[in-house]
Write a protein that holds these residues in place. Sequence first.
Motif, mmCIF file in Angstrom:
data_model
loop_
_atom_site.group_PDB
_atom_site.id
_atom_site.type_symbol
_atom_site.label_atom_id
_atom_site.label_comp_id
_atom_site.label_asym_id
_atom_site.label_seq_id
_atom_site.Cartn_x
_atom_site.Cartn_y
_atom_site.Cartn_z
ATOM 1 N N LYS A 184 0.830 -1.208 0.000
ATOM 2 C CA LYS A 184 0.000 0.000 0.000
ATOM 3 C C LYS A 184 0.864 1.259 0.000
ATOM 4 O O LYS A 184 0.526 2.258 -0.638
ATOM 5 C CB LYS A 184 -0.944 -0.010 1.198
ATOM 6 C CG LYS A 184 -2.065 -1.025 1.073
ATOM 7 C CD LYS A 184 -2.970 -0.997 2.296
ATOM 8 C CE LYS A 184 -4.114 -1.995 2.156
ATOM 9 N NZ LYS A 184 -4.991 -1.998 3.343
ATOM 10 N N GLU A 237 0.849 3.995 -2.928
ATOM 11 C CA GLU A 237 0.617 5.403 -2.648
ATOM 12 C C GLU A 237 1.757 6.252 -3.209
ATOM 13 O O GLU A 237 1.532 7.355 -3.737
ATOM 14 C CB GLU A 237 0.489 5.632 -1.145
ATOM 15 C CG GLU A 237 0.322 7.083 -0.719
ATOM 16 C CD GLU A 237 -0.896 7.766 -1.331
ATOM 17 O OE1 GLU A 237 -0.902 9.012 -1.392
ATOM 18 O OE2 GLU A 237 -1.836 7.059 -1.767
ATOM 19 N N ARG A 256 1.147 6.566 -6.834
ATOM 20 C CA ARG A 256 0.062 7.525 -7.051
ATOM 21 C C ARG A 256 0.576 8.953 -6.903
ATOM 22 O O ARG A 256 0.277 9.831 -7.726
ATOM 23 C CB ARG A 256 -1.066 7.254 -6.050
ATOM 24 C CG ARG A 256 -2.193 8.276 -6.070
ATOM 25 C CD ARG A 256 -3.247 7.941 -5.015
ATOM 26 N NE ARG A 256 -4.179 9.043 -4.863
ATOM 27 C CZ ARG A 256 -3.980 10.113 -4.106
ATOM 28 N NH1 ARG A 256 -2.839 10.234 -3.417
ATOM 29 N NH2 ARG A 256 -4.884 11.071 -4.019
#
Length: 311
Positions: free
Chosen positions: A107, A111, A114
Amino acid sequence: MTIPTLAGVPAFAPTVPRFARLFVGALALTLATTAPLAAQDKDPVVATVNGTAIRQSDLAAAEEEAGQLPPMSENAKKDYLVQFLADAILITKAAEDKKLADDAAFKRKLEFARQKLLMESLLSQVAKDASTDAAMRAVYDDAVTKIPAEEEVKAAHILIRAAAGDEKASKAAEDKIKAVIARLNKGEDFAKVAGEVTEDPSGKANGGDLGYFTKEQMVPEFATVAFSLDKGKISAPVKTQFGWHVIKVEDKRTKPKPSFEDVKPQVEQFVARKAQAEFVTKLRADAKIEKNYKVEEPKADAPAAPAAPKQ
């Protein structure tokens, strides 16, 4: 024209691991299945993988990610890219089945990916907005005014080579160049004579033409004579590290400054990077950044330790 660089501009595009990029691409493919029908009609499905559509627009993104491809036909390239995307979808699904998407470390990587994509998109927009014709021309005009006037000479030469340090060969080469100068003084065409006798390989094809050059572009002995001659004049023998020359000056001028179109790519890059740097600097100034560590001041250079004695 050299456009000044910006010192200290951060590297805005840290490398994202290939896996993360593949995952983001595969996720985009999954989301594409929910796009409006009108948009999908303009973006036909070229393949499906276990029900997930691969569309024409996805192939361009896959080609960019795949990098330099070997030479192949358009159909072969399409098949290669479809398989590339299919592998991404299949691997992504296998990873989801193993619940890897729920892993905390994954994760964090997702992130980061992103954030990077958002950062690149925004900085790209900042650069695009800043790179107006008016802004670029203002930078160009300012830089051009700072370019000093510089003299150029257009000349041709004939070379007789002589190895450095070989006095006998040097004397023979000097005698040959004197004979060449005698021919030229009798009215023979410089380019024709150069094509016959010069030992500069390129000079045989172009009549010894050197084009325009500045003083710094030639060895000092050659430049001193070339820039002292009047237009149309032929030199006495000139000795350089390459051998013996005779020089004919064909033109003199002030070096023309580059046109806007000649340097537009460099100007555009400078304007874009400057805008990005200023944007980031302002964000930093408006932000509260707290560091939970101390940065040690660099120590003064300590005297070097004595070398260990050889065994």
